[in-house]
Every structure is written in structure tokens, then in C-alpha cells.
Design a protein around this motif. Sequence first.
Motif, PDB file in Angstrom:
ATOM      1  N   MET A  19       0.843  -1.158   0.000  1.00 42.86           N
ATOM      2  CA  MET A  19       0.000   0.000   0.000  1.00 42.86           C
ATOM      3  C   MET A  19       0.899   1.235   0.000  1.00 42.86           C
ATOM      4  SD  MET A  19      -2.810  -1.190   2.836  1.00 42.86           S
ATOM      5  CE  MET A  19      -1.678  -2.216   3.774  1.00 42.86           C
ATOM      6  N   THR A  20       0.501   2.238  -0.741  1.00 41.73           N
ATOM      7  CA  THR A  20       1.216   3.511  -0.787  1.00 41.73           C
ATOM      8  C   THR A  20       0.262   4.613  -0.341  1.00 41.73           C
ATOM      9  OG1 THR A  20       2.555   2.759  -2.648  1.00 41.73           O
ATOM     10  CG2 THR A  20       2.486   5.127  -2.252  1.00 41.73           C
ATOM     11  N   VAL A  21       0.733   5.503   0.517  1.00 37.45           N
ATOM     12  CA  VAL A  21      -0.090   6.623   0.982  1.00 37.45           C
ATOM     13  C   VAL A  21       0.018   7.749  -0.040  1.00 37.45           C
ATOM     14  CG1 VAL A  21      -0.502   8.283   2.817  1.00 37.45           C
ATOM     15  CG2 VAL A  21       0.286   5.975   3.386  1.00 37.45           C
ATOM     16  N   ILE A  22      -1.093   8.104  -0.631  1.00 40.81           N
ATOM     17  CA  ILE A  22      -1.151   9.195  -1.605  1.00 40.81           C
ATOM     18  C   ILE A  22      -1.279  10.533  -0.870  1.00 40.81           C
ATOM     19  CG2 ILE A  22      -2.394  10.127  -3.603  1.00 40.81           C
ATOM     20  CD1 ILE A  22      -0.990   7.368  -4.075  1.00 40.81           C
ATOM     21  N   SER A  23      -2.123  10.569   0.156  1.00 36.52           N
ATOM     22  CA  SER A  23      -2.268  11.772   0.983  1.00 36.52           C
ATOM     23  C   SER A  23      -2.809  11.370   2.346  1.00 36.52           C
ATOM     24  CB  SER A  23      -3.209  12.785   0.318  1.00 36.52           C
ATOM     25  OG  SER A  23      -4.512  12.258   0.200  1.00 36.52           O
ATOM     26  N   GLY A  24      -2.515  12.189   3.337  1.00 32.34           N
ATOM     27  CA  GLY A  24      -3.009  11.932   4.686  1.00 32.34           C
ATOM     28  C   GLY A  24      -2.066  11.097   5.519  1.00 32.34           C
ATOM     29  N   THR A  25      -2.611  10.509   6.574  1.00 31.83           N
ATOM     30  CA  THR A  25      -1.843   9.693   7.511  1.00 31.83           C
ATOM     31  C   THR A  25      -2.512   8.343   7.664  1.00 31.83           C
ATOM     32  OG1 THR A  25      -1.143  11.673   8.708  1.00 31.83           O
ATOM     33  CG2 THR A  25      -0.921   9.584   9.863  1.00 31.83           C
ATOM     34  N   PHE A  26      -1.724   7.293   7.525  1.00 36.71           N
ATOM     35  CA  PHE A  26      -2.217   5.925   7.546  1.00 36.71           C
ATOM     36  C   PHE A  26      -1.369   5.125   8.521  1.00 36.71           C
ATOM     37  CE2 PHE A  26      -2.759   1.690   5.405  1.00 36.71           C
ATOM     38  CZ  PHE A  26      -4.136   1.645   5.423  1.00 36.71           C
ATOM     39  N   LYS A  27      -2.030   4.431   9.435  1.00 40.08           N
ATOM     40  CA  LYS A  27      -1.318   3.609  10.412  1.00 40.08           C
ATOM     41  C   LYS A  27      -1.603   2.148  10.118  1.00 40.08           C
ATOM     42  CE  LYS A  27      -0.915   6.668  14.308  1.00 40.08           C
ATOM     43  NZ  LYS A  27      -0.916   6.648  15.763  1.00 40.08           N
ATOM     44  N   VAL A  28      -0.570   1.308  10.194  1.00 36.09           N
ATOM     45  CA  VAL A  28      -0.735  -0.113   9.879  1.00 36.09           C
ATOM     46  C   VAL A  28       0.092  -0.957  10.842  1.00 36.09           C
ATOM     47  CG1 VAL A  28       1.119  -0.106   8.155  1.00 36.09           C
ATOM     48  CG2 VAL A  28      -0.693  -1.793   7.991  1.00 36.09           C
ATOM     49  N   GLY A  29      -0.430  -2.131  11.166  1.00 35.50           N
ATOM     50  CA  GLY A  29       0.265  -3.069  12.042  1.00 35.50           C
ATOM     51  C   GLY A  29       0.031  -4.488  11.566  1.00 35.50           C
ATOM     52  N   MET A  30       0.852  -5.403  12.039  1.00 39.81           N
ATOM     53  CA  MET A  30       0.742  -6.809  11.643  1.00 39.81           C
ATOM     54  C   MET A  30       0.220  -7.624  12.818  1.00 39.81           C
ATOM     55  SD  MET A  30       1.682  -6.899   8.491  1.00 39.81           S
ATOM     56  CE  MET A  30       1.911  -8.641   8.199  1.00 39.81           C
ATOM     57  N   GLY A  31      -0.542  -8.676  12.507  1.00 41.15           N
ATOM     58  CA  GLY A  31      -1.061  -9.575  13.523  1.00 41.15           C
ATOM     59  C   GLY A  31      -2.570  -9.675  13.473  1.00 41.15           C
ATOM     60  N   GLU A  32      -3.101 -10.610  14.238  1.00 42.48           N
ATOM     61  CA  GLU A  32      -4.549 -10.840  14.259  1.00 42.48           C
ATOM     62  C   GLU A  32      -5.275  -9.998  15.291  1.00 42.48           C
ATOM     63  OE1 GLU A  32      -5.508 -14.969  14.493  1.00 42.48           O
ATOM     64  OE2 GLU A  32      -4.403 -15.442  12.676  1.00 42.48           O
ATOM     65  N   ARG A  33      -4.550  -9.313  16.166  1.00 40.91           N
ATOM     66  CA  ARG A  33      -5.177  -8.491  17.208  1.00 40.91           C
ATOM     67  C   ARG A  33      -4.782  -7.032  17.004  1.00 40.91           C
ATOM     68  NH1 ARG A  33      -2.739  -9.430  22.477  1.00 40.91           N
ATOM     69  NH2 ARG A  33      -2.289  -7.235  22.585  1.00 40.91           N
ATOM     70  N   PHE A  34      -5.763  -6.150  16.979  1.00 41.72           N
ATOM     71  CA  PHE A  34      -5.513  -4.714  16.813  1.00 41.72           C
ATOM     72  C   PHE A  34      -4.754  -4.184  18.021  1.00 41.72           C
ATOM     73  CE2 PHE A  34      -6.545  -0.239  17.076  1.00 41.72           C
ATOM     74  CZ  PHE A  34      -6.384   0.179  15.764  1.00 41.72           C
ATOM     75  N   ARG A  35      -3.565  -3.644  17.778  1.00 41.08           N
ATOM     76  CA  ARG A  35      -2.734  -3.097  18.857  1.00 41.08           C
ATOM     77  C   ARG A  35      -2.173  -1.756  18.402  1.00 41.08           C
ATOM     78  NH1 ARG A  35       1.936  -6.860  19.853  1.00 41.08           N
ATOM     79  NH2 ARG A  35       2.473  -5.095  21.168  1.00 41.08           N
TER      80      ARG A  35
END
Length: 73
Positions: free
Chosen positions: A1-17
Motif C-alpha cells: 500500500m502507498t499513501v497518496i495523501s493523509g496519515t495511515f497507520k498499519v500493524g501486523m497480527g490478528e489483534r488490533f494493537r
Amino acid sequence: MTVISGTFKVGMGERFRTDSMLTLSRGGFVTAPAGHAHFAVAQGATVVQVHALGPFALTYVNPADTPRAATNR
């Protein structure tokens, strides 16, 4: 994924942390290997471009989280 504009947060795993999320701004990018669970959140108005080699599918860890499930309630 590439951020075109704004702020994007991403993490790995099955549980949102939130403590393990990488923050990306315009021009930032991240890859997620096929079959690996990941999670993401946009902060404010954000545009991302998803790159993939097909076939491509989204599989939700929790099927109840899929947007289709929300429209069927």
C-alpha cells in the motif's frame, strides 16, 4: 500500500494493537505478505493505493467485521 495523501497507520497480527502500529504519511509504503493478518486505520482524510498481484481477496480475521456483514444486519 502507498499513501497518496493523509496519515495511515498499519500493524501486523490478528489483534488490533495501537502500540505496534507504523505511521505512514504521503509517499510512505508498506507491504504485507499474502496470508498474513494485518490491521490499519486512517487518520482524517486519507487516500491509499493498494498494489497486488492477482487474484486478490480480503479475508477478515473476525468475519463479523466485514463491511458486508454490517449491511446485512
